[in-house]
Design a protein around this motif. Structure first.
Motif, mmCIF file in Angstrom:
data_model
loop_
_atom_site.group_PDB
_atom_site.id
_atom_site.type_symbol
_atom_site.label_atom_id
_atom_site.label_comp_id
_atom_site.label_asym_id
_atom_site.label_seq_id
_atom_site.Cartn_x
_atom_site.Cartn_y
_atom_site.Cartn_z
ATOM 1 N N THR A 20 88.353 37.545 79.534
ATOM 2 C CA THR A 20 87.696 38.396 78.179
ATOM 3 C C THR A 20 88.594 38.043 77.079
ATOM 4 O OG1 THR A 20 87.279 40.407 79.717
ATOM 5 C CG2 THR A 20 87.186 40.812 77.297
ATOM 6 N N GLU A 21 87.888 37.972 75.846
ATOM 7 C CA GLU A 21 88.460 37.929 74.668
ATOM 8 C C GLU A 21 87.818 38.548 73.649
ATOM 9 O OE1 GLU A 21 89.290 33.889 71.434
ATOM 10 O OE2 GLU A 21 88.379 33.546 73.562
ATOM 11 N N ILE A 22 88.827 39.030 72.842
ATOM 12 C CA ILE A 22 88.399 40.131 71.719
ATOM 13 C C ILE A 22 88.504 39.462 70.434
ATOM 14 C CG2 ILE A 22 88.639 42.383 70.810
ATOM 15 C CD1 ILE A 22 87.938 42.280 73.716
ATOM 16 N N VAL A 23 87.443 39.211 69.607
ATOM 17 C CA VAL A 23 87.614 38.549 68.287
ATOM 18 C C VAL A 23 87.465 39.819 67.203
ATOM 19 C CG1 VAL A 23 86.634 37.128 66.646
ATOM 20 C CG2 VAL A 23 86.326 36.621 69.217
ATOM 21 N N PRO A 24 88.551 40.074 66.690
ATOM 22 C CA PRO A 24 88.540 41.199 65.634
ATOM 23 C C PRO A 24 87.705 41.250 64.620
ATOM 24 C CG PRO A 24 90.587 40.111 65.313
ATOM 25 C CD PRO A 24 89.872 39.452 66.516
ATOM 26 N N GLY A 25 87.031 42.251 63.906
ATOM 27 C CA GLY A 25 86.116 42.048 62.876
ATOM 28 C C GLY A 25 86.630 42.950 61.642
ATOM 29 N N VAL A 26 86.051 42.880 60.525
ATOM 30 C CA VAL A 26 86.359 43.799 59.196
ATOM 31 C C VAL A 26 85.910 45.115 59.661
ATOM 32 C CG1 VAL A 26 86.078 43.840 56.791
ATOM 33 C CG2 VAL A 26 86.114 41.414 57.780
ATOM 34 N N SER A 27 86.643 46.023 59.470
ATOM 35 C CA SER A 27 86.163 47.382 59.660
ATOM 36 C C SER A 27 85.498 47.851 58.429
ATOM 37 C CB SER A 27 87.412 48.299 60.142
ATOM 38 O OG SER A 27 88.177 48.602 59.092
ATOM 39 N N SER A 28 84.663 48.926 58.659
ATOM 40 C CA SER A 28 84.228 49.601 57.260
ATOM 41 C C SER A 28 85.161 50.262 56.346
ATOM 42 C CB SER A 28 83.087 50.675 57.726
ATOM 43 O OG SER A 28 83.746 51.548 58.557
#
Length: 242
Positions: A120-128
């Motif tokens: 499993t790999e998590i790609v972080p994103g820009v939060s609101s």
């Protein structure tokens, strides 16, 4: 060989805020899953739409949107087993996540069920929250300010305590709780320190001081930022749009 499970953070709504890494993975995987309400379109899928190809298999994870509790565990149990079949067949699966996968995201429930069985790999994103600060034109926090993230459904007493203890506050999940939250902020004498952002990064984005909001309700995708720390920032609305 089993497939790899990806949790892709897509950001707050603007497709251009998807990271290059998320775009690369999104464009290459054979299977794409995303949360979807039982009525209406999937917001996560709408964000990713420009990058989804006709050759990719789409797996909506239908999550009923209800005020009352529903059997969410059963929904995620079923979705996890569906995705497991694709992973067992050797197909990589990307689960699309609004904002960031591990910041109040539904992906964490699939991660809980599948990460022990598959790579499993998590790609972080820009939060609101980050996007809202940028839209408001005011930093979130500085130096030794304590930043608190406060969910809107919390009771007033708990919310008041969290706000009092912090130098900067992001109130999320505002939606139907807006009128109550605004009244609490006013009672605490913090209205002049509060900025309001709804549908951040989308074409219909609204950015304005909380004091200027005339409505008594707010959409689900809205956030209130309060700053009462040591810096002299005001709840100004640089580049605000109505």
């Amino acid at each position: 060989m089993t497939g790899t499970l990806y949790g892709l953070g897509l950001g707050p709504g603007d497709p251009e805020l998807i990271t290059l890494k998320a775009h690369r993975i999104l464009s290459g995987v054979p299977v794409i899953a995303y949360p979807a309400p039982d009525t209406g379109p999937s917001f996560a899928r709408q964000i990713a739409a420009p990058y989804i190809g006709a050759h990719q298999l789409e797996v909506p994870v239908i999550v009923p949107m209800r005020v009352e509790r529903f059997p969410a565990q059963e929904v995620y149990d079923g979705a996890a087993e569906t995705l497991a079949r694709h992973l067992d067949a050797g197909s990589d699966v990307a689960v699309l996540c609004e904002g960031d996968p591990f910041f109040y995201g539904s992906f964490m429930y699939l991660f809980e069920r599948l990460s022990g069985r598959y790579e499993t790999e998590i790609v972080p994103g820009v939060s609101s929250m980050m996007a809202a600060a940028a839209a408001l034109g005011r930093p979130l926090a500085a130096r030794n300010d304590v930043l608190s993230i406060v969910p809107g459904p919390l009771d007033d007493d708990i919310m008041r305590a969290r706000i009092e203890a912090a130098g900067a506050v992001a109130i999320i999940k505002v939606g139907r709780h807006f009128a109550r939250i605004r009244a609490l902020i006013k009672a605490m004498g913090l209205t002049s320190c509060a900025g309001y952002v709804e549908r951040v990064s989308l074409a219909e984005q609204r950015v304005l001081p909380l004091a200027d909001v005339v409505e008594d309700s707010a959409p689900y995708f809205s956030i209130i930022l309060i700053y009462k720390g040591g810096e002299g920032w005001k709840a100004r609305t640089a580049a605000a749009t109505e």
